[in-house]
Design an enzyme around this catalytic site. Structure first.
Site, mmCIF file in Angstrom:
data_model
loop_
_atom_site.group_PDB
_atom_site.id
_atom_site.type_symbol
_atom_site.label_atom_id
_atom_site.label_comp_id
_atom_site.label_asym_id
_atom_site.label_seq_id
_atom_site.Cartn_x
_atom_site.Cartn_y
_atom_site.Cartn_z
ATOM 1 N N LEU A 80 -5.710 13.843 -0.310
ATOM 2 C CA LEU A 80 -6.390 13.658 0.805
ATOM 3 C C LEU A 80 -7.864 13.956 0.701
ATOM 4 C CD1 LEU A 80 -6.397 12.827 4.036
ATOM 5 C CD2 LEU A 80 -6.271 15.144 4.364
ATOM 6 N N GLY A 121 -15.356 22.418 24.850
ATOM 7 C CA GLY A 121 -16.157 23.032 25.996
ATOM 8 C C GLY A 121 -15.275 22.999 27.153
ATOM 9 N N ARG A 122 -14.898 21.686 27.506
ATOM 10 C CA ARG A 122 -14.029 21.606 28.685
ATOM 11 C C ARG A 122 -12.703 22.195 28.757
ATOM 12 N NH1 ARG A 122 -15.305 15.167 28.337
ATOM 13 N NH2 ARG A 122 -16.037 16.111 26.324
ATOM 14 N N TRP A 123 -12.374 22.201 27.458
ATOM 15 C CA TRP A 123 -10.766 22.807 27.651
ATOM 16 C C TRP A 123 -10.935 24.374 27.830
ATOM 17 C CZ3 TRP A 123 -8.752 27.134 24.843
ATOM 18 C CH2 TRP A 123 -7.395 27.104 24.532
ATOM 19 N N ARG A 158 -27.849 22.988 21.852
ATOM 20 C CA ARG A 158 -26.910 23.808 22.396
ATOM 21 C C ARG A 158 -27.533 25.287 22.404
ATOM 22 N NH1 ARG A 158 -20.969 21.799 21.955
ATOM 23 N NH2 ARG A 158 -21.473 19.431 22.208
ATOM 24 N N LEU A 199 -20.377 6.874 20.758
ATOM 25 C CA LEU A 199 -20.297 7.150 19.132
ATOM 26 C C LEU A 199 -21.008 8.630 18.969
ATOM 27 C CD1 LEU A 199 -20.575 3.728 17.331
ATOM 28 C CD2 LEU A 199 -18.534 5.289 17.627
ATOM 29 N N SER A 210 -23.173 17.951 15.104
ATOM 30 C CA SER A 210 -24.186 16.718 14.876
ATOM 31 C C SER A 210 -25.638 17.160 14.903
ATOM 32 C CB SER A 210 -23.838 15.885 16.233
ATOM 33 O OG SER A 210 -24.564 16.431 17.185
ATOM 34 N N HIS A 236 -13.611 26.133 20.999
ATOM 35 C CA HIS A 236 -14.318 25.846 19.449
ATOM 36 C C HIS A 236 -13.128 26.737 18.579
ATOM 37 C CE1 HIS A 236 -17.639 23.709 20.921
ATOM 38 N NE2 HIS A 236 -18.256 24.995 21.106
ATOM 39 N N ASP A 246 -13.748 16.080 20.195
ATOM 40 C CA ASP A 246 -14.534 16.494 21.185
ATOM 41 C C ASP A 246 -13.623 17.023 22.666
ATOM 42 O OD1 ASP A 246 -17.055 16.716 22.823
ATOM 43 O OD2 ASP A 246 -17.072 14.368 23.462
ATOM 44 N N TRP A 304 -27.819 20.907 17.687
ATOM 45 C CA TRP A 304 -28.763 22.102 17.802
ATOM 46 C C TRP A 304 -29.408 22.382 19.053
ATOM 47 C CZ3 TRP A 304 -28.685 25.004 13.545
ATOM 48 C CH2 TRP A 304 -28.465 24.626 12.224
ATOM 49 N N GLU A 333 -27.884 16.514 16.738
ATOM 50 C CA GLU A 333 -28.161 16.909 18.218
ATOM 51 C C GLU A 333 -27.432 18.012 18.683
ATOM 52 O OE1 GLU A 333 -27.123 13.647 17.025
ATOM 53 O OE2 GLU A 333 -29.194 12.967 16.788
HETATM 54 C C1 IPE Z 1 -20.180 14.796 19.193
HETATM 55 O O1 IPE Z 1 -19.845 15.180 20.468
HETATM 56 C C2 IPE Z 1 -20.490 15.537 18.096
HETATM 57 C C3 IPE Z 1 -19.278 16.272 17.681
HETATM 58 C C4 IPE Z 1 -18.142 16.280 18.028
HETATM 59 C C5 IPE Z 1 -19.491 17.066 16.440
HETATM 60 P P1 IPE Z 1 -20.884 16.013 21.310
HETATM 61 O O2 IPE Z 1 -20.085 16.744 22.358
HETATM 62 O O3 IPE Z 1 -22.096 16.500 20.683
HETATM 63 O O4 IPE Z 1 -21.593 14.352 22.043
HETATM 64 P P2 IPE Z 1 -22.256 14.022 23.409
HETATM 65 O O5 IPE Z 1 -23.397 14.977 23.654
HETATM 66 O O6 IPE Z 1 -21.135 14.187 24.493
HETATM 67 O O7 IPE Z 1 -22.782 12.790 23.220
HETATM 68 C C1 IPE Z 2 -16.737 19.437 20.497
HETATM 69 O O1 IPE Z 2 -16.541 19.783 21.745
HETATM 70 C C2 IPE Z 2 -17.197 20.221 19.458
HETATM 71 C C3 IPE Z 2 -18.560 19.834 19.040
HETATM 72 C C4 IPE Z 2 -19.429 19.029 19.678
HETATM 73 C C5 IPE Z 2 -19.304 20.862 17.886
HETATM 74 P P1 IPE Z 2 -17.657 20.165 22.754
HETATM 75 O O2 IPE Z 2 -18.336 21.365 22.694
HETATM 76 O O3 IPE Z 2 -18.664 18.886 22.634
HETATM 77 O O4 IPE Z 2 -16.817 20.142 24.256
HETATM 78 P P2 IPE Z 2 -17.117 19.327 25.330
HETATM 79 O O5 IPE Z 2 -17.619 17.968 25.089
HETATM 80 O O6 IPE Z 2 -18.725 19.999 25.867
HETATM 81 O O7 IPE Z 2 -16.173 19.535 26.276
HETATM 82 MG MG MG Z 3 -18.785 17.205 23.624
#
Ligand code: IPE
Ligand code: IPE
Ligand code: MG
Length: 258
Positions: free
Chosen positions: A149, A41-43, A89, A213, A83, A55, A38, A87, A85
């Site tokens: 692995l 996006g913030r990076w 985005r 989680l 995930s 990404h 995770d 979708w 969820e």
């Molecule tokens: C969890 O991260 C899903 C993946 C890393 C693939 P999210 O960024 O989607 O989780 P929330 O929305 O912050 O809980």
């Molecule tokens: C994790 O990074 C990648 C996925 C969830 C697919 P995010 O895209 O959730 O990054 P943040 O949480 O917005 O920084």
């Molecule tokens: Mg995230």
């Protein structure tokens, strides 16, 4: 790479390998490590870049961590890549994320094959674009006899969906008289989950400072050790992985005992 880690105790000094002085007991490596990758996006945002740049950078880290886990003797590495969820985005971001497996495997599959890695998919195939599925299925097929692995990609994965699906499948069998109600126990339920016969994760890592989680392996993580870090996934290094393993090795796993 393993020969670098002398005998069963070792002192990592190279920055490439670990924080200086990190000692790992090679007899107590978590056999299954699951990672919620995770913070991409913030990076990107911190750098004034579009989210997809995060990404792209995150994909490069996957490489490094697969190698690190393999070198340490981890047996299963499960990576939460998309995930059920996610979708929600914007379509452009979803499209980019679902192109990543193809891009990653296009450049890395030969190496994964030569490093004896076995690729698996954990998630709903339905709903995934054909190019994503094709790439992953090809990797699964070409590595199915590898014995090193297990690299398990959680793609279009959601734990509640997984459990509901398992319950539906079990209910159907009971209804058809192929299973008795008494046979439905914890072990049986486990085999109906998408993680199948894989052992439960010993260690869960989540990057980016989120302490949740997000619908990831709720059943399988019942007795796993959790390690959270503020480090954003694109900044995650082998040294962080070693740190997580080192913390894991200091934990007392009691499973309710004393
Ligand atoms: C969890 O991260 C899903 C993946 C890393 C693939 P999210 O960024 O989607 O989780 P929330 O929305 O912050 O809980
Ligand atoms: C994790 O990074 C990648 C996925 C969830 C697919 P995010 O895209 O959730 O990054 P943040 O949480 O917005 O920084
Ligand atoms: Mg995230």
């Amino acid at each position: 790479m393993l020969e670098k880690f002398s005998k069963w105790k070792s002192n990592f000094t190279a920055t490439e390998d670990a924080a200086p002085g990190t000692e790992l007991d090679l007899d107590n490596i978590p056999k299954h490590v699951a990672i919620i990758m995770d913070g991409n996006g913030r990076w990107a945002k911190e750098r004034g870049l579009p989210r997809v740049a995060g990404h792209r950078e995150g994909m490069k880290v996957v490489n490094k961590i697969v190698r690190t886990a393999n070198a340490l003797g981890v047996e299963f590495l499960t990576l939460y890549a998309f995930s059920t969820e996610n979708w929600k985005r914007p379509k452009t971001e979803v499209d980019f994320l679902l192109r990543l497996p193809e891009r990653y495997l296009k450049s890395e599959l030969p190496t994964l094959i030569s490093e004896n890695v076995q690729v698996r998919l954990m998630g709903q195939p339905e709903g995934l674009p054909s190019y994503t599925l094709r790439a992953v299925e090809e990797a699964v097929e070409k590595t199915k006899h590898n014995t090193g692995l297990v690299l398990n990609f959680a793609l279009n994965y959601g734990s509640r969906y997984e459990m509901a699906e398992a319950m539906r499948a079990i209910a159907r069998k009971v209804k058809q008289g192929e299973l008795s109600v008494e046979e439905v126990d914890e072990d049986l339920i486990g085999t109906y989950l998408m993680s199948g016969a894989m052992r439960d994760p010993d260690l869960l890592i989540r990057t980016s400072g989120e302490i949740r989680l997000s619908n990831f392996m709720l059943w399988q993580l019942a007795y796993s050790e959790f390690w959270f870090t503020d480090v954003l996934w694109p900044d995650f290094e082998a040294a962080h992985f070693h740190e997580a393993v080192s913390v894991y090795q200091q934990r007392g796993r009691r499973y309710g005992g004393i």
